[in-house]
Design an enzyme around this catalytic site. Structure first.
Site: not given
Ligand code: A3P
Length: 317
Positions: A70-71, A130, A160
């Site tokens: 998501t981020t 979500h 994660s």
């Molecule tokens: P991991 O825990 O596998 O590293 P969300 O944003 O939905 O909460 O998901 C978080 C997951 O996306 C984490 O995965 C995080 O490290 C990864 N993430 C966050 N920013 C990212 C980016 N710019 N590029 C790739 N993955 C990213």
């Protein structure tokens, strides 16, 4: 307006007494319309279902299951949609968390001041949610707004999420075996993952102009191609000049894991969401990290459910 909020809150209090509950380590989840939600988030969902959120046809939603990327998507969409407004050397993403630039509707809809703030925000407004597609009310689904869904290998989502919940305050350690068991049963916030993903997958198959279905894995493999797809989907394709000027590469670089993770704002600052800190959203950013945390048996449990669910729906990826 305040009175209408109150009516929904009363309904929330009544409904929640009647729902199946699972007391988890992060405060409990309740099953509503086939999915599990915390009490706060259920409040947000009921507000949306009671039409407190007024959609606009120009709205863009980043829709995901938590921990799917998501981020990243928030950053990519924000940078793509607003690419003519900001200089890359002085970009809002350099000093703001993607979560502050693209707010989550799910909880913030409970704040009256948020609702009035977004009312007059210039188009296109970008939100994240979500909530599964099928639980959103008709006024949102039929508003002409667009959704970008990011799907991720559930084994990586599970791993994660396991790391993420341990970053919450006051939580006793959860074994990976227990995490696999809850995830498989779908008893996790916004779960079951499979029904969530299928709600968007099916909708994207019948209305591809409304719902773009992406995966974390394809974004990782070729972010340039996917960002071009994104831009086209939101009706803002890159011009030939932009492509030759390297604008797509600049967006990809700005939003890359390495770049965002190392920014001061994402290293130290508290997120708008009270329990989380910005750095909690950046862990490893890799495909297949599950191999370092799940036994072959645990992985097989998840893979079997995925296979079964997709087969029963006749869907191939
Ligand atoms: P991991 O825990 O596998 O590293 P969300 O944003 O939905 O909460 O998901 C978080 C997951 O996306 C984490 O995965 C995080 O490290 C990864 N993430 C966050 N920013 C990212 C980016 N710019 N590029 C790739 N993955 C990213």
């Amino acid at each position: 307006e305040g009175e209408r909020f109150q009516q929904t809150y009363t309904r929330h209090n009544e409904i929640i007494q009647t729902l199946p509950k699972h007391r988890g380590r992060t405060g409990g989840v309740w099953q509503y319309m086939g999915f599990w939600f915390s009490s706060d988030v259920l409040k947000g969902l009921l507000l949306i279902q009671d039409r407190h959120f007024i959609p606009k046809s120009t709205d863009i939603f980043v829709a995901t299951c938590p921990k799917s990327g998501t981020t990243w998507l928030k950053a990519l969409i924000f940078a793509t949609v607003n690419r003519t407004l900001f200089d890359f050397a002085d970009h809002p993403l350099l000093t703001n968390s993607p979560h502050d630039l693209v707010p989550y509707l799910d909880r913030l809809i409970c704040q009256e001041e948020f609702v009035s703030r977004i009312r007059d925000q210039p188009a296109p407004r970008i939100f994240a949610t979500h909530f599964p597609y099928t639980l959103l009310p008709d006024n949102v689904r039929d508003s002409g707004c667009r959704f970008v869904y990011v799907c991720r290998d559930p084994k990586d989502i599970l791993v994660s999420g396991w790391h993420f919940i341990h970053k919450l305050r006051d939580i006793s350690p959860v074994s990976m075996q227990d995490a696999v068991s809850s995830f498989s049963k779908g008893v996790v916030e916004y779960g079951p993952f499979w029904d969530h993903m299928l709600s968007y997958k099916k909708a994207s198959m019948s209305a591809p102009e409304k719902i773009l279905f992406l995966t974390y894995e394809e974004l990782t493999k070729d972010p340039i191609v996917q960002v071009k797809r994104l831009a086209e989907f939101v009706g803002m394709p890159f011009s030939v000049k932009e492509v030759t000027d390297g604008v797509v590469e600049k967006i990809v670089r700005l939003c890359s894991f390495e770049n965002l993770q190392n920014l001061e704002v994402n290293k130290n600052v508290n997120s708008i969401q009270e329990n989380y800190k910005n750095p909690d959203f950046f862990r490893k950013g890799e495909v297949g990290d599950w191999k370092n945390h799940l036994s072959p048996d645990m992985a097989a449990v998840i893979d079997e459910i995925t296979e079964e669910k997709l087969k029963s729906e006749g869907i191939n990826f």
